[in-house]
Design a protein around this motif. Sequence first.
Motif, PDB file in Angstrom:
ATOM      1  N   ALA A 156       0.835  -1.196   0.000  1.00  0.00           N
ATOM      2  CA  ALA A 156       0.000   0.000   0.000  1.00  0.00           C
ATOM      3  C   ALA A 156       0.873   1.250   0.000  1.00  0.00           C
ATOM      4  O   ALA A 156       1.899   1.310   0.678  1.00  0.00           O
ATOM      5  CB  ALA A 156      -0.914  -0.006   1.216  1.00  0.00           C
ATOM      6  N   GLY A 157       0.475   2.227  -0.790  1.00  0.00           N
ATOM      7  CA  GLY A 157       1.237   3.461  -0.910  1.00  0.00           C
ATOM      8  C   GLY A 157       2.205   3.471  -2.071  1.00  0.00           C
ATOM      9  O   GLY A 157       2.850   4.494  -2.334  1.00  0.00           O
ATOM     10  N   SER A 158       2.313   2.343  -2.778  1.00  0.00           N
ATOM     11  CA  SER A 158       3.215   2.266  -3.924  1.00  0.00           C
ATOM     12  C   SER A 158       2.413   2.049  -5.202  1.00  0.00           C
ATOM     13  O   SER A 158       1.207   1.802  -5.167  1.00  0.00           O
ATOM     14  CB  SER A 158       4.227   1.131  -3.737  1.00  0.00           C
ATOM     15  OG  SER A 158       3.567  -0.124  -3.730  1.00  0.00           O
ATOM     16  N   SER A 159       3.100   2.135  -6.327  1.00  0.00           N
ATOM     17  CA  SER A 159       2.436   1.926  -7.611  1.00  0.00           C
ATOM     18  C   SER A 159       3.414   1.300  -8.590  1.00  0.00           C
ATOM     19  O   SER A 159       4.633   1.325  -8.385  1.00  0.00           O
ATOM     20  CB  SER A 159       1.895   3.246  -8.169  1.00  0.00           C
ATOM     21  OG  SER A 159       2.947   4.146  -8.450  1.00  0.00           O
ATOM     22  N   GLU A 218      -7.994   7.576  -1.755  1.00  0.00           N
ATOM     23  CA  GLU A 218      -7.893   7.289  -3.191  1.00  0.00           C
ATOM     24  C   GLU A 218      -9.207   6.802  -3.789  1.00  0.00           C
ATOM     25  O   GLU A 218      -9.398   6.866  -5.016  1.00  0.00           O
ATOM     26  CB  GLU A 218      -6.792   6.248  -3.436  1.00  0.00           C
ATOM     27  CG  GLU A 218      -5.394   6.743  -3.156  1.00  0.00           C
ATOM     28  CD  GLU A 218      -4.990   6.590  -1.695  1.00  0.00           C
ATOM     29  OE1 GLU A 218      -3.798   6.782  -1.394  1.00  0.00           O
ATOM     30  OE2 GLU A 218      -5.858   6.273  -0.851  1.00  0.00           O
ATOM     31  N   SER A 273      -4.025  -5.267  -0.260  1.00  0.00           N
ATOM     32  CA  SER A 273      -3.724  -4.098  -1.076  1.00  0.00           C
ATOM     33  C   SER A 273      -4.902  -3.827  -2.000  1.00  0.00           C
ATOM     34  O   SER A 273      -5.110  -4.538  -2.993  1.00  0.00           O
ATOM     35  CB  SER A 273      -2.454  -4.319  -1.916  1.00  0.00           C
ATOM     36  OG  SER A 273      -1.298  -4.298  -1.106  1.00  0.00           O
ATOM     37  N   VAL A 303      -3.496   0.586  -2.277  1.00  0.00           N
ATOM     38  CA  VAL A 303      -3.985   1.456  -1.201  1.00  0.00           C
ATOM     39  C   VAL A 303      -4.467   0.590  -0.036  1.00  0.00           C
ATOM     40  O   VAL A 303      -4.708  -0.605  -0.178  1.00  0.00           O
ATOM     41  CB  VAL A 303      -5.132   2.364  -1.688  1.00  0.00           C
ATOM     42  CG1 VAL A 303      -4.654   3.255  -2.824  1.00  0.00           C
ATOM     43  CG2 VAL A 303      -6.339   1.537  -2.141  1.00  0.00           C
TER      44      VAL A 303
END
Length: 257
Positions: A118-121, A179, A155, A138
């Motif tokens: 979570a928090g990455s892409s 988000e 996630s 997220v």
Amino acid sequence: MKIRHLVHSCLLVEVAGRRLMIDPGGFSAEGVRSLGADVLGAIDVVAITHQHPDHVDPELLTEILRASPDAVVIAEPETAEMLAGNDSDGGDDSAGDDAGDGDSAPVVTRDRLVPLPAGSSHEFPAVDGHEPLRIAAVGGRHAIIHPDIPRVGNSGLVISAGGGQRLGVTGDSLEPVQEFHGIDALAFAVVAPWSKMSETIDFLRAVRPRLALPVHDAVASEQGRAIYMRQSTQLAPEGTEVRDWPEPERVVELGSR
């Protein structure tokens, strides 16, 4: 963006010239296999929100990866470790025969695996004149089933390409993460052993998606599912359309913004 519901929480998404399969779990095996070799052979990405078997069936995942030898698996980190098993160096095989939990063969070799906390892409390059595909993670934790049951990672996903429509996928969580607020379409758990109707309605009212699409419904009977759908629809916030999947194709298409 074209979204097809393949039973329970499994979705087939066509966007930005790519084909994604999300959460191919045990309840969805028949629906996935019914797609046929041509469709399964053109999967670019398999995205997995968390490790529970109704969201990832190792045997089914193995079949998908054998059919699509170039497909990449994006998974919540704990799930990624489970699927990698004891594969420490990537190896040459596209998929193992069994779920990995120590001494067993990996389900996915690490060269095909992208852990997504979570928090990455993760962004996939543009193809055929389309915008690059972006998948963001997220949230982070599964909803509480019972205090005595350890929580696992979860996630949630936001799928987008350029300035086009955005699709959110909650996985097993009703956390109203920022988000998801006002997102174009949101695949939400309409019924689950870990939720109650008031929590589902409050979640929709908190994030107010433009379009809410029901998933995670294989745990309910046909009659029971109708109750959850009716309440979700009638009590949804203003500006949110709760839309059931149209039969028989169970496909929803999102146009341009």
